[in-house]
Enzyme design. Structure first.
Site, mmCIF file in Angstrom:
data_model
loop_
_atom_site.group_PDB
_atom_site.id
_atom_site.type_symbol
_atom_site.label_atom_id
_atom_site.label_comp_id
_atom_site.label_asym_id
_atom_site.label_seq_id
_atom_site.Cartn_x
_atom_site.Cartn_y
_atom_site.Cartn_z
ATOM 1 C CB ALA A 63 -1.001 0.037 1.154
ATOM 2 C CB ALA A 64 4.456 2.066 -0.211
ATOM 3 N N GLY A 65 2.479 2.498 -2.591
ATOM 4 C CA GLY A 65 2.089 3.173 -3.835
ATOM 5 C C GLY A 65 0.687 3.757 -3.730
ATOM 6 C CG ASP A 66 -2.525 1.195 -3.099
ATOM 7 O OD1 ASP A 66 -2.438 1.308 -4.337
ATOM 8 O OD2 ASP A 66 -2.657 0.097 -2.524
HETATM 9 O O1 RIB Z 1 -1.493 -2.197 -3.433
HETATM 10 C C1 RIB Z 1 -1.658 -3.135 -2.402
HETATM 11 C C2 RIB Z 1 -2.924 -3.926 -2.616
HETATM 12 O O2 RIB Z 1 -2.806 -4.696 -3.784
HETATM 13 C C3 RIB Z 1 -3.237 -4.900 -1.511
HETATM 14 O O3 RIB Z 1 -3.959 -4.337 -0.460
HETATM 15 C C4 RIB Z 1 -3.956 -6.021 -2.255
HETATM 16 O O4 RIB Z 1 -5.290 -6.171 -1.902
HETATM 17 C C5 RIB Z 1 -3.794 -5.707 -3.742
HETATM 18 O O5 RIB Z 1 -4.917 -5.167 -4.299
#
Ligand code: RIB
Length: 309
Positions: A258-261
């Site tokens: 989730a760093a990119g998110d």
């Molecule tokens: O970017 C991380 C995410 O990628 C995770 O939370 C997983 O569910 C996938 O979608």
């Protein structure tokens, strides 16, 4: 401040901490096992909410996913456009190694049950002056992009995960791409590794970054491009060629999931507030540096108040 609609995935993440990524034929006992709420769409909506944006999430879960939507709502996200499908919520099986790197197996589940009719209902009431965000984890994405373009929404796209489905999308509709090196390689036709995070000393200064941005620019002449390069920072380029770069922060990663998110959500939230690309990238970099020091996906995304200092 413009509002933003994220039509994106919601997953339940099963995370196995391992000494190394499993090899063919190997059976391995993991060091620990945890379950988190994740999905690139859910994570990016959480980041937008925690960064203070007016964010609405649209998507699909199964009967097993209601608690995930409740969590999303607690982060200031409007979840009135999340529907329930007759299939399970999406799943991600995630291995995290000792360096905090991950590898992920996805099961699309309800994310892949999103229909054109769902998209029509999600986009109802949205138009010029609004923004929309997509990732590459849901069904009917091509239709959603076309409809968003027809309605005049500003389209942000994080083409993640990079897979063959990207080839079918109307990418000329996208106003701003936020992409890493692998995604950039797939969309530009260059080799992954050519703008690699290893060996780049000054962010945005390498010939490889130049080459990737130039190749992306030829394909998408009117789009904003934001290339994230992990330890080598991030570079943003406007359609007129104006470029700014920021370095990454040096921290010890526990889990990069989730760093990119986090980066994507924080960058967009700052841009919607009217911040410059440089200021938006600096805030996104600070948020991502906090994210990698905590385990999990959505749970590891900081609130904006945690960024001070
Ligand atoms: O970017 C991380 C995410 O990628 C995770 O939370 C997983 O569910 C996938 O979608």
């Amino acid at each position: 401040m413009p509002r933003i609609l994220n039509i994106g995935s919601i997953n339940l993440d099963e995370v196995f901490s391992v000494p190394h990524f499993i090899r063919p034929g190997e059976t391995m006992t993991c060091r620990s096992y945890e379950r988190f709420v994740g999905g690139k769409g859910n994570n990016q909506s959480t980041a937008l909410g925690r960064a203070g944006a007016e964010i609405h999430h649209a998507g699909k879960i199964g009967q097993d996913g209601h608690f995930a939507v409740e969590l999303l709502a607690k982060n200031g996200v409007d979840t009135s456009r999340v529907r329930t499908a007759e299939v399970p919520t999406g799943r991600a099986l995630i291995q995290v190694d000792e360096q905090g790197q991950n590898c992920i197996i996805l099961f699309g589940g309800a994310n892949r049950a999103i229909t054109r009719e769902d998209v029509d209902s999600f986009l109802d009431g949205w138009g010029k002056g609004d923004a929309v965000l997509f990732q590459n984890e849901i069904a009917s994405l091509s239709y959603a992009m076309e409809e968003a373009r027809k309605k005049g929404l500003r389209i942000y796209f994080n083409p993640s995960p990079a897979d063959e489905l990207l080839a079918d999308l109307p990418l000329d509709a996208v106003d701003c791409f936020i992409l890493n090196e692998v995604e950039g390689a797939m969309l530009s036709g260059l080799e992954a590794g050519s703008a690699g995070s290893a060996g780049l000393s000054a962010p945005g200064a390498s010939a490889e970054v130049d080459a990737m941005l130039a190749a992306l620019r030829r394909r998408f002449p009117g789009a904003e491009l934001l290339l994230t390069l992990g330890a080598s920072g991030a570079s943003h380029e406007n359609p007129d060629g104006t470029r700014v770069s920021v370095p990454a922060r040096r921290v010890k990663a526990v889990d990069t999931t989730a760093a990119g998110d986090t980066f994507t959500g924080y960058f967009i939230a700052a841009r919607l507030r009217g911040e410059s690309p440089q200021a938006a990238m600096e805030e996104a970099t600070a948020a991502a540096a906090i994210c990698v020091q905590k385990p999990g996906a959505a749970a590891s995304i900081p609130f904006r108040t945690e960024l001070a200092g």
